[in-house]
Design a protein around this motif. Structure first.
Motif, PDB file in Angstrom:
ATOM      1  N   GLU A   1      58.093  42.598  19.247  1.00  0.00           N
ATOM      2  CA  GLU A   1      56.917  41.394  19.309  1.00  0.00           C
ATOM      3  C   GLU A   1      57.446  39.960  18.916  1.00  0.00           C
ATOM      4  N   GLN A   2      58.310  39.910  17.979  1.00  0.00           N
ATOM      5  CA  GLN A   2      58.797  38.560  17.556  1.00  0.00           C
ATOM      6  C   GLN A   2      59.655  38.030  18.734  1.00  0.00           C
ATOM      7  N   LEU A   3      60.707  39.024  19.239  1.00  0.00           N
ATOM      8  CA  LEU A   3      61.641  38.566  20.354  1.00  0.00           C
ATOM      9  C   LEU A   3      60.795  38.163  21.542  1.00  0.00           C
ATOM     10  N   ARG A   4      59.880  39.114  21.856  1.00  0.00           N
ATOM     11  CA  ARG A   4      58.820  38.736  23.022  1.00  0.00           C
ATOM     12  C   ARG A   4      58.073  37.195  22.691  1.00  0.00           C
ATOM     13  N   ALA A   5      57.637  37.059  21.634  1.00  0.00           N
ATOM     14  CA  ALA A   5      57.205  35.634  21.284  1.00  0.00           C
ATOM     15  C   ALA A   5      58.207  34.411  21.235  1.00  0.00           C
ATOM     16  N   ALA A   6      59.172  34.724  20.705  1.00  0.00           N
ATOM     17  CA  ALA A   6      60.238  33.767  20.967  1.00  0.00           C
ATOM     18  C   ALA A   6      60.601  33.508  22.431  1.00  0.00           C
TER      19      ALA A   6
END
Length: 81
Positions: free
Chosen positions: A16-21
């Motif tokens: 999720e954090q990778l997707r957000a970045a």
């Protein structure tokens, strides 16, 4: 030209954090003429890789700095097989 950039220090990054970045990069990439094609992460080492098409290394650097996750390394990838 294609570029592969590398980020360090992202130990424990989640999908999720990778997707957000990645989404943050996509939101501003056009202003620099960059297109981020894909991102990969290794949460154990904290290393993230991004593949982009861009006019210059500096354009890639500016997008990542604007979105709060500057790249430690940016490598040109002049060809692939």
């Amino acid at each position: 030209m294609k570029f592969m950039d590398v980020h360090h220090g992202m130990v424990g990054i989640t999908p999720e954090q990778l997707r957000a970045a990645h989404t943050a990069d996509l939101a501003v990439e056009g202003e620099e003429g960059v297109h981020f094609e894909q991102a990969w992460a290794d949460p154990e080492s904290g290393t993230v890789y991004c593949l982009s098409e861009a006019p210059s290394r500096e354009a890639v650097r500016r997008v990542h700095e604007r979105t709060g996750h500057p790249a430690a390394e940016i490598h040109s990838v002049p060809f692939s097989v």
